[in-house]
Design a protein around this motif. Structure first.
Motif, PDB file in Angstrom:
ATOM      1  N   LEU A  53      -5.019  -3.080  32.919  1.00 58.51           N
ATOM      2  CA  LEU A  53      -5.213  -2.198  31.767  1.00 58.51           C
ATOM      3  C   LEU A  53      -4.590  -2.786  30.503  1.00 58.51           C
ATOM      4  N   THR A  54      -3.467  -3.473  30.640  1.00 54.92           N
ATOM      5  CA  THR A  54      -2.837  -4.124  29.494  1.00 54.92           C
ATOM      6  C   THR A  54      -3.711  -5.242  28.963  1.00 54.92           C
ATOM      7  N   VAL A  55      -4.309  -6.014  29.855  1.00 48.78           N
ATOM      8  CA  VAL A  55      -5.202  -7.097  29.434  1.00 48.78           C
ATOM      9  C   VAL A  55      -6.405  -6.531  28.695  1.00 48.78           C
ATOM     10  N   ILE A  56      -6.995  -5.486  29.232  1.00 52.12           N
ATOM     11  CA  ILE A  56      -8.157  -4.871  28.575  1.00 52.12           C
ATOM     12  C   ILE A  56      -7.768  -4.352  27.193  1.00 52.12           C
ATOM     13  N   THR A  57      -6.619  -3.723  27.107  1.00 46.65           N
ATOM     14  CA  THR A  57      -6.145  -3.220  25.814  1.00 46.65           C
ATOM     15  C   THR A  57      -5.882  -4.356  24.843  1.00 46.65           C
ATOM     16  N   ALA A  58      -5.256  -5.428  25.323  1.00 46.36           N
ATOM     17  CA  ALA A  58      -4.944  -6.562  24.440  1.00 46.36           C
ATOM     18  C   ALA A  58      -6.208  -7.243  23.931  1.00 46.36           C
ATOM     19  N   ILE A  59      -7.286  -7.179  24.679  1.00 48.92           N
ATOM     20  CA  ILE A  59      -8.542  -7.778  24.223  1.00 48.92           C
ATOM     21  C   ILE A  59      -9.250  -6.868  23.228  1.00 48.92           C
ATOM     22  N   GLY A  91     -19.144 -13.928  15.579  1.00 54.95           N
ATOM     23  CA  GLY A  91     -18.663 -15.168  16.197  1.00 54.95           C
ATOM     24  C   GLY A  91     -17.148 -15.195  16.301  1.00 54.95           C
ATOM     25  N   PHE A  92     -16.473 -14.774  15.224  1.00 52.78           N
ATOM     26  CA  PHE A  92     -15.012 -14.735  15.259  1.00 52.78           C
ATOM     27  C   PHE A  92     -14.517 -13.757  16.317  1.00 52.78           C
ATOM     28  N   MET A  93     -15.164 -12.606  16.413  1.00 50.60           N
ATOM     29  CA  MET A  93     -14.768 -11.618  17.417  1.00 50.60           C
ATOM     30  C   MET A  93     -15.016 -12.158  18.832  1.00 50.60           C
ATOM     31  N   SER A  94     -16.111 -12.875  19.025  1.00 48.03           N
ATOM     32  CA  SER A  94     -16.397 -13.469  20.337  1.00 48.03           C
ATOM     33  C   SER A  94     -15.372 -14.536  20.683  1.00 48.03           C
ATOM     34  N   ILE A  95     -15.039 -15.383  19.722  1.00 50.18           N
ATOM     35  CA  ILE A  95     -14.038 -16.426  19.962  1.00 50.18           C
ATOM     36  C   ILE A  95     -12.681 -15.786  20.274  1.00 50.18           C
ATOM     37  N   LEU A  96     -12.345 -14.743  19.551  1.00 52.14           N
ATOM     38  CA  LEU A  96     -11.077 -14.046  19.796  1.00 52.14           C
ATOM     39  C   LEU A  96     -11.041 -13.461  21.204  1.00 52.14           C
ATOM     40  N   ALA A  97     -12.114 -12.774  21.609  1.00 47.41           N
ATOM     41  CA  ALA A  97     -12.155 -12.161  22.943  1.00 47.41           C
ATOM     42  C   ALA A  97     -12.124 -13.225  24.036  1.00 47.41           C
ATOM     43  N   LEU A  98     -12.918 -14.276  23.879  1.00 45.75           N
ATOM     44  CA  LEU A  98     -12.945 -15.335  24.894  1.00 45.75           C
ATOM     45  C   LEU A  98     -11.620 -16.094  24.940  1.00 45.75           C
ATOM     46  N   GLY A  99     -10.993 -16.281  23.787  1.00 45.26           N
ATOM     47  CA  GLY A  99      -9.683 -16.930  23.764  1.00 45.26           C
ATOM     48  C   GLY A  99      -8.634 -16.113  24.494  1.00 45.26           C
ATOM     49  N   ILE A 101      -9.244 -13.875  26.862  1.00 45.99           N
ATOM     50  CA  ILE A 101      -9.580 -13.905  28.289  1.00 45.99           C
ATOM     51  C   ILE A 101      -9.118 -15.224  28.909  1.00 45.99           C
ATOM     52  N   GLY A 102      -9.354 -16.333  28.197  1.00 45.19           N
ATOM     53  CA  GLY A 102      -8.884 -17.632  28.692  1.00 45.19           C
ATOM     54  C   GLY A 102      -7.367 -17.682  28.814  1.00 45.19           C
ATOM     55  N   LEU A 103      -6.673 -17.122  27.826  1.00 39.17           N
ATOM     56  CA  LEU A 103      -5.209 -17.090  27.878  1.00 39.17           C
ATOM     57  C   LEU A 103      -4.713 -16.296  29.084  1.00 39.17           C
ATOM     58  N   PHE A 104      -5.316 -15.149  29.321  1.00 37.48           N
ATOM     59  CA  PHE A 104      -4.872 -14.318  30.434  1.00 37.48           C
ATOM     60  C   PHE A 104      -5.237 -14.940  31.778  1.00 37.48           C
ATOM     61  N   LYS A 105      -6.335 -15.684  31.848  1.00 37.10           N
ATOM     62  CA  LYS A 105      -6.641 -16.396  33.091  1.00 37.10           C
ATOM     63  C   LYS A 105      -5.675 -17.552  33.301  1.00 37.10           C
ATOM     64  N   LYS A 106      -5.264 -18.195  32.201  1.00 34.28           N
ATOM     65  CA  LYS A 106      -4.326 -19.310  32.315  1.00 34.28           C
ATOM     66  C   LYS A 106      -2.972 -18.841  32.849  1.00 34.28           C
ATOM     67  N   ILE A 107      -2.517 -17.683  32.408  1.00 33.18           N
ATOM     68  CA  ILE A 107      -1.231 -17.175  32.904  1.00 33.18           C
ATOM     69  C   ILE A 107      -1.413 -16.291  34.145  1.00 33.18           C
ATOM     70  N   ARG A 108      -2.634 -16.309  34.703  1.00 29.41           N
ATOM     71  CA  ARG A 108      -2.978 -15.653  35.983  1.00 29.41           C
ATOM     72  C   ARG A 108      -2.777 -14.148  35.954  1.00 29.41           C
ATOM     73  N   TRP A 109      -3.189 -13.541  34.856  1.00 32.75           N
ATOM     74  CA  TRP A 109      -3.187 -12.081  34.789  1.00 32.75           C
ATOM     75  C   TRP A 109      -4.552 -11.518  35.134  1.00 32.75           C
ATOM     76  N   LEU A 110      -5.541 -12.365  35.187  1.00 30.30           N
ATOM     77  CA  LEU A 110      -6.891 -11.943  35.573  1.00 30.30           C
ATOM     78  C   LEU A 110      -7.309 -12.653  36.835  1.00 30.30           C
TER      79      LEU A 110
END
Length: 110
Positions: A53-59, A91-99, A101-110
């Motif tokens: 839920l925190t990840v979803i909120t942060a995105i 495009g900026f919003m997509s890059i922000l959301a994908l960035g 998501i990538g950050l949270f996958k990198k720190i293994r929250w997803l």
């Protein structure tokens, strides 16, 4: 006052009561450990749910902020006069959301 046969019976009853007391304390400790284990597992599951839920909120908070900002009726937002300003914002919003998501996958929250 008490003869040997009665003394032996009293000592035998006393030993059985002590054994029952120690068994009941052992079972109490086992039940206490089971309850603590259950609470630990439940807490871990709750933490996993709260992390998602925190990840979803942060995105979605930054995306909602940008959508709310550009949804207002301001005339002096620079991107409104650009030919493809809407697509730049998407495009900026997509890059922000994908960035994020990538950050949270990198720190293994997803």
């Amino acid at each position: 006052m008490i003869n040997q046969a009665e003394l032996h019976t009293v000592i035998d009853v006393h030993e059985r009561i002590e054994r029952l007391l120690s068994l009941s304390q052992m079972h109490y400790d086992i039940c206490s450990d089971l309850v603590n284990g259950y609470l630990s597992v439940t807490s871990h599951q709750l933490n996993a749910t709260m992390r998602v839920l925190t990840v979803i909120t942060a995105i979605f908070i930054p995306l909602g902020f940008l959508a709310g900002l550009y949804g207002m009726n301001f005339e002096y937002i620079p991107e409104l006069k650009l030919t493809h300003g809407y697509f730049y914002l998407l495009g900026f919003m997509s890059i922000l959301a994908l960035g994020l998501i990538g950050l949270f996958k990198k720190i293994r929250w997803l």
